[in-house]
Design an enzyme around this catalytic site. Structure first.
Site, PDB file in Angstrom:
ATOM      1  N   HIS A  57       0.846  -1.207   0.000  1.00  0.00           N
ATOM      2  CA  HIS A  57       0.000   0.000   0.000  1.00  0.00           C
ATOM      3  C   HIS A  57       0.871   1.242   0.000  1.00  0.00           C
ATOM      4  CE1 HIS A  57       0.722  -0.481   4.322  1.00  0.00           C
ATOM      5  NE2 HIS A  57       0.181   0.695   4.583  1.00  0.00           N
ATOM      6  N   HIS A  59       1.415   3.915   1.865  1.00  0.00           N
ATOM      7  CA  HIS A  59       1.987   4.680   2.984  1.00  0.00           C
ATOM      8  C   HIS A  59       3.515   4.707   2.930  1.00  0.00           C
ATOM      9  CE1 HIS A  59      -1.950   4.227   5.468  1.00  0.00           C
ATOM     10  NE2 HIS A  59      -1.961   5.302   4.702  1.00  0.00           N
ATOM     11  N   ASP A  61       5.883   4.580   4.954  1.00  0.00           N
ATOM     12  CA  ASP A  61       6.719   3.635   5.710  1.00  0.00           C
ATOM     13  C   ASP A  61       6.723   2.248   5.067  1.00  0.00           C
ATOM     14  OD1 ASP A  61       3.949   3.571   6.674  1.00  0.00           O
ATOM     15  OD2 ASP A  61       4.655   2.162   8.201  1.00  0.00           O
ATOM     16  N   HIS A  62       6.048   2.075   3.927  1.00  0.00           N
ATOM     17  CA  HIS A  62       6.099   0.813   3.186  1.00  0.00           C
ATOM     18  C   HIS A  62       6.743   0.964   1.814  1.00  0.00           C
ATOM     19  CE1 HIS A  62       3.502  -1.343   6.109  1.00  0.00           C
ATOM     20  NE2 HIS A  62       3.255  -0.085   6.431  1.00  0.00           N
ATOM     21  N   HIS A 115      -7.643  -0.077   5.906  1.00  0.00           N
ATOM     22  CA  HIS A 115      -6.587   0.788   6.454  1.00  0.00           C
ATOM     23  C   HIS A 115      -6.395   1.976   5.502  1.00  0.00           C
ATOM     24  CE1 HIS A 115      -2.708   1.899   8.186  1.00  0.00           C
ATOM     25  NE2 HIS A 115      -2.086   1.618   7.059  1.00  0.00           N
ATOM     26  N   ASP A 134      -0.579  -3.846   6.711  1.00  0.00           N
ATOM     27  CA  ASP A 134      -1.378  -3.144   7.720  1.00  0.00           C
ATOM     28  C   ASP A 134      -2.863  -3.486   7.627  1.00  0.00           C
ATOM     29  OD1 ASP A 134       1.096  -2.119   8.232  1.00  0.00           O
ATOM     30  OD2 ASP A 134       0.615  -0.046   7.694  1.00  0.00           O
ATOM     31  N   HIS A 172       4.173  -4.519  10.986  1.00  0.00           N
ATOM     32  CA  HIS A 172       4.692  -3.747  12.124  1.00  0.00           C
ATOM     33  C   HIS A 172       4.840  -4.591  13.383  1.00  0.00           C
ATOM     34  CE1 HIS A 172       4.322   0.407  10.521  1.00  0.00           C
ATOM     35  NE2 HIS A 172       3.361  -0.113   9.776  1.00  0.00           N
TER      36      HIS A 172
HETATM   37 FE    FE Z   1       2.517   0.895   8.092  1.00  0.00          FE
HETATM   38 ZN    ZN Z   2       0.065   1.760   6.487  1.00  0.00          ZN
END
Ligand code: FE
Ligand code: ZN
Length: 256
Positions: A57, A59, A61-62, A115, A134, A172
């Site tokens: 996805h 975001h 942080d991915h 999410h 997530d 995570h």
């Molecule tokens: Fe994340």
């Molecule tokens: Zn995420």
């Protein structure tokens, strides 16, 4: 057919990336790129060539290491075509129901949005693996930034229908706080009580609590258990539809 090897790579403060390596063909995929450096180091240490970069996805942080990882190690970038505008440049656009192969192993695509929109999960039946990022997480699920509770419940229900021995590789290390919350929903669930103890022991030993198995999640994850009569009664919604129970559990977690 030989079993693929899966390596968990901690990134940033609490993210995980994964390498999936098929020894028979020598092909390797990376699932999510929170940071390219630890992934490059792991590939180099193992002498593996990168063929596929899979994005769950949008975001940051991915995905923030995708371009640097591709520049360093090559590999085709796979992600949700409908979300291409906010993803790094894709070489292969995916949608639910699509499949592709890594060596001899088929990868199946599920849309597990909730999410955020266009959140994909990568299912590798030959490795008994689901990369869920997530969506479904160890003792938890992602916060609903874009989706509705109904949508997330439908997404979690797709994952719940996989074989119970499926190993869940989520994005995570949130399990300690997820465990504290889960206990407020089902204080008398013996499987949960014993999992909370093993989570605490793993974290004290600085071990990851990811991956987990779907069977463990079905027995202990409150978000997957919204269709259990004990859980609906515990949140004051006996007889309510599972999606409504899920919505109440998610609301409580957001305020936990
Ligand atoms: Fe994340
Ligand atoms: Zn995420």
């Amino acid at each position: 057919m030989s079993e693929p090897q899966i390596v968990t790579i901690p990134c940033l403060s609490d993210n995980y990336a994964f390498l999936l390596h098929d020894p028979a063909s020598g092909e390797t995929a990376c699932i999510d790129v929170p940071d390219h450096a630890p992934i490059v180091a792991e590939l180099d240490a193992r002498g593996w060539t990168l063929g596929h970069i899979l994005i769950t996805h949008h975001h940051w942080d991915h995905v923030q290491g995708v371009d640097a990882l591709k520049a360093a190690k090559g590999g085709k970038v796979y992600g949700c075509g409908a979300d291409a505008a906010r993803l790094p440049a894709l070489d292969v656009s995916l949608a639910e129901g699509d499949t592709f192969t890594i060596g001899n192993h088929t990868v199946e695509i599920l849309d597990v949005s909730g999410h955020c929109d266009n959140h994909l999960a990568f299912i590798v039946p030959g490795a008994n693996a689901a990369f869920t990022a997530d969506s479904l997480m160890a003792l938890g699920c992602g916060r609903l930034f874009e989706g509705t509770p109904d949508q997330m419940w439908a997404s979690l229900s797709k994952l719940a229908a996989l074989p119970p021995e499926t190993v869940i590789y989520s994005g995570h290390e949130y399990t300690t706080s997820n465990a504290r919350f889960a206990h407020t929903i089902e204080p008398d669930n013996p499987a949960l009580i014993s999992r909370i103890q093993s989570v605490a022991a793993a974290r004290e030993a600085d071990q990851p609590t990811v991956p987990s198995t779907l069977a463990e999640e079905l027995a202990t994850n409150p978000f997957l258990r919204a269709d259990d009569p004990v859980v609906s009664a515990n949140v004051g919604l006996p007889g309510a539809p599972a999606a409504a129970v899920f919505a109440e559990i998610r609301r409580r977690k957001d305020n936990f």
